[in-house]
Write a protein that holds these residues in place. Sequence first.
Motif, PDB file in Angstrom:
ATOM      1  N   ARG A 287       0.818  -1.223   0.000  1.00 52.68           N
ATOM      2  CA  ARG A 287       0.000   0.000   0.000  1.00 52.68           C
ATOM      3  C   ARG A 287       0.851   1.272   0.000  1.00 52.68           C
ATOM      4  N   TYR A 288       0.372   2.252  -0.772  1.00 48.85           N
ATOM      5  CA  TYR A 288       0.992   3.573  -0.828  1.00 48.85           C
ATOM      6  C   TYR A 288      -0.098   4.626  -0.684  1.00 48.85           C
ATOM      7  N   PRO A 289       0.131   5.656   0.127  1.00 46.07           N
ATOM      8  CA  PRO A 289      -0.843   6.763   0.174  1.00 46.07           C
ATOM      9  C   PRO A 289      -0.960   7.413  -1.196  1.00 46.07           C
ATOM     10  N   LEU A 290      -2.114   7.982  -1.479  1.00 44.11           N
ATOM     11  CA  LEU A 290      -2.357   8.589  -2.776  1.00 44.11           C
ATOM     12  C   LEU A 290      -1.281   9.614  -3.140  1.00 44.11           C
ATOM     13  N   TYR A 291      -0.828  10.404  -2.156  1.00 43.11           N
ATOM     14  CA  TYR A 291       0.168  11.430  -2.449  1.00 43.11           C
ATOM     15  C   TYR A 291       1.541  10.826  -2.757  1.00 43.11           C
ATOM     16  N   SER A 292       1.718   9.503  -2.512  1.00 36.61           N
ATOM     17  CA  SER A 292       2.984   8.826  -2.827  1.00 36.61           C
ATOM     18  C   SER A 292       2.870   8.038  -4.128  1.00 36.61           C
ATOM     19  N   TRP A 293       2.064   8.539  -5.051  1.00 37.39           N
ATOM     20  CA  TRP A 293       1.820   7.803  -6.302  1.00 37.39           C
ATOM     21  C   TRP A 293       3.092   7.601  -7.115  1.00 37.39           C
ATOM     22  N   LYS A 294       4.034   8.546  -7.053  1.00 39.84           N
ATOM     23  CA  LYS A 294       5.283   8.370  -7.801  1.00 39.84           C
ATOM     24  C   LYS A 294       6.086   7.192  -7.251  1.00 39.84           C
ATOM     25  N   GLU A 295       6.100   7.051  -5.932  1.00 39.53           N
ATOM     26  CA  GLU A 295       6.797   5.922  -5.322  1.00 39.53           C
ATOM     27  C   GLU A 295       6.125   4.606  -5.695  1.00 39.53           C
ATOM     28  N   ALA A 296       4.786   4.622  -5.788  1.00 45.22           N
ATOM     29  CA  ALA A 296       4.057   3.416  -6.176  1.00 45.22           C
ATOM     30  C   ALA A 296       4.419   2.991  -7.597  1.00 45.22           C
ATOM     31  N   ILE A 297       4.516   3.967  -8.502  1.00 42.29           N
ATOM     32  CA  ILE A 297       4.886   3.656  -9.883  1.00 42.29           C
ATOM     33  C   ILE A 297       6.328   3.152  -9.944  1.00 42.29           C
ATOM     34  N   CYS A 298       7.204   3.768  -9.169  1.00 45.10           N
ATOM     35  CA  CYS A 298       8.604   3.340  -9.124  1.00 45.10           C
ATOM     36  C   CYS A 298       8.695   1.885  -8.660  1.00 45.10           C
ATOM     37  N   PHE A 299       7.923   1.539  -7.637  1.00 45.18           N
ATOM     38  CA  PHE A 299       7.911   0.155  -7.153  1.00 45.18           C
ATOM     39  C   PHE A 299       7.359  -0.781  -8.221  1.00 45.18           C
ATOM     40  N   TYR A 300       6.320  -0.333  -8.912  1.00 48.89           N
ATOM     41  CA  TYR A 300       5.736  -1.168  -9.971  1.00 48.89           C
ATOM     42  C   TYR A 300       6.773  -1.521 -11.038  1.00 48.89           C
ATOM     43  N   ARG A 301       7.676  -0.604 -11.321  1.00 48.59           N
ATOM     44  CA  ARG A 301       8.656  -0.805 -12.394  1.00 48.59           C
ATOM     45  C   ARG A 301       9.855  -1.653 -11.957  1.00 48.59           C
ATOM     46  N   GLU A 302       9.960  -2.008 -10.683  1.00 51.99           N
ATOM     47  CA  GLU A 302      11.108  -2.777 -10.199  1.00 51.99           C
ATOM     48  C   GLU A 302      11.140  -4.170 -10.812  1.00 51.99           C
ATOM     49  N   SER A 303      12.307  -4.589 -11.274  1.00 53.35           N
ATOM     50  CA  SER A 303      12.485  -5.934 -11.802  1.00 53.35           C
ATOM     51  C   SER A 303      12.429  -6.945 -10.659  1.00 53.35           C
ATOM     52  N   GLY A 304      11.712  -8.049 -10.873  1.00 53.70           N
ATOM     53  CA  GLY A 304      11.614  -9.071  -9.849  1.00 53.70           C
ATOM     54  C   GLY A 304      10.601  -8.773  -8.773  1.00 53.70           C
ATOM     55  N   ARG A 305       9.832  -7.713  -8.954  1.00 58.35           N
ATOM     56  CA  ARG A 305       8.817  -7.357  -7.961  1.00 58.35           C
ATOM     57  C   ARG A 305       7.809  -8.500  -7.803  1.00 58.35           C
ATOM     58  N   THR A 306       7.488  -8.853  -6.552  1.00 62.81           N
ATOM     59  CA  THR A 306       6.492  -9.888  -6.303  1.00 62.81           C
ATOM     60  C   THR A 306       5.243  -9.340  -5.621  1.00 62.81           C
ATOM     61  N   GLY A 307       5.196  -8.036  -5.389  1.00 61.97           N
ATOM     62  CA  GLY A 307       4.022  -7.406  -4.791  1.00 61.97           C
ATOM     63  C   GLY A 307       3.371  -6.448  -5.770  1.00 61.97           C
ATOM     64  N   LYS A 308       2.099  -6.158  -5.527  1.00 62.62           N
ATOM     65  CA  LYS A 308       1.344  -5.223  -6.372  1.00 62.62           C
ATOM     66  C   LYS A 308       1.107  -3.938  -5.606  1.00 62.62           C
ATOM     67  N   PRO A 309       1.565  -2.778  -6.137  1.00 61.03           N
ATOM     68  CA  PRO A 309       1.320  -1.511  -5.445  1.00 61.03           C
ATOM     69  C   PRO A 309      -0.154  -1.111  -5.523  1.00 61.03           C
ATOM     70  N   LEU A 310      -0.692  -0.749  -4.371  1.00 62.44           N
ATOM     71  CA  LEU A 310      -2.083  -0.256  -4.288  1.00 62.44           C
ATOM     72  C   LEU A 310      -2.062   1.156  -3.739  1.00 62.44           C
ATOM     73  N   LEU A 311      -2.788   2.060  -4.414  1.00 61.14           N
ATOM     74  CA  LEU A 311      -2.945   3.419  -3.916  1.00 61.14           C
ATOM     75  C   LEU A 311      -4.093   3.458  -2.928  1.00 61.14           C
ATOM     76  N   VAL A 312      -3.809   4.011  -1.745  1.00 60.43           N
ATOM     77  CA  VAL A 312      -4.846   4.179  -0.720  1.00 60.43           C
ATOM     78  C   VAL A 312      -5.491   5.537  -0.946  1.00 60.43           C
ATOM     79  N   MET A 313      -6.770   5.539  -1.288  1.00 63.57           N
ATOM     80  CA  MET A 313      -7.411   6.757  -1.754  1.00 63.57           C
ATOM     81  C   MET A 313      -7.829   7.720  -0.650  1.00 63.57           C
ATOM     82  N   ASN A 314      -8.156   7.207   0.507  1.00 62.67           N
ATOM     83  CA  ASN A 314      -8.620   8.088   1.576  1.00 62.67           C
ATOM     84  C   ASN A 314      -7.785   7.854   2.823  1.00 62.67           C
TER      85      ASN A 314
END
Length: 314
Positions: A287-314
């Motif tokens: 989970r990533y807070p909505l204001y940390s959306w850039k960090e969420a995208i950065c994590f999504y792009r990581e090679s070998g990632r085994t987790g899915k980034p979720l934006l927490v909206m509220n």
Amino acid sequence: MKNTAIWYRHFGVPEQTLKLETAPMGLLTPDLMRVRMLLSPVNASDLIPVTGAYGHRVKPPLVAGYEGVGQVISAPESWSHLVGKRVLPLCGQGTWQSFVDCPSEFAIPVPDWIDSDLAARAYINPVAAMMMLRLYAPEGKHVLLTAAGSDCGLLLGQWALRLGALSVTGIHRSAAHASRLAACGITSVSLEDVVAISRFASGSDLVFDATGGELATSILQQLPESSTFISYGLLSGNPFKQQHPRPVVRWFHIRNYLNSWNSQQWHSLFSEIWSLLNTSMYSDSVRYPLYSWKEAICFYRESGRTGKPLLVMN
């Protein structure tokens, strides 16, 4: 009431183009339901449109995001029983925002026994996997997957085995995926092992390819002529070359099927998906807070990632 949303008002690199904006909410039209978003994942299908790759059918300004789960806060009288309940707001606006207004008949109720992290990811990959397996039945066939460590790849492999596939082999680019694939009954092959890839390709009846590029071209050269090759993505960013008329190549684009569906078909599909998802291995969520959306995208792009980034909206 104010709404915070991640917009793109022109095409470009997502990290540079997307902007977090807050503005007053508009009035809710009588035929729509208002959903307070809880969680929304980051997928390739969310980022690719921002780049302009689908510019022929996607026109900014738009709110990003295609799936997520939320709680109904307002609905027409005939749908008032859903107020306070969790739903997937299909056919609404982008989901990377605090509130989504969607047609009431396309709000998919989430069963109480499905947690919100799983529900947020119940649309894009599960629906694509199920539809492909319906179109190209795996029963009695040897199946080969590329990008097997992805969420869609994991579901394709597990569900193909349940539907009677003789075997499923998954090509992955990171060793982190090998044990997870094995736990699902999927034979794992490293992207670097070209000899093994060639061997498995030569014995495959059905290929689901999400990468394109050199890997897809190589597999096509090794496949038996009686095989079927389904292309459903180009994660490599490059097309593949088919040098011979056989094997058969098919392209799967989920949007080509969904636009013609009515609400009854959607609800029927999810009645199957919920039980399947709850008994399938899926990526852990991060989970990533909505204001940390850039960090969420950065994590999504990581090679070998085994987790899915979720934006927490509220």
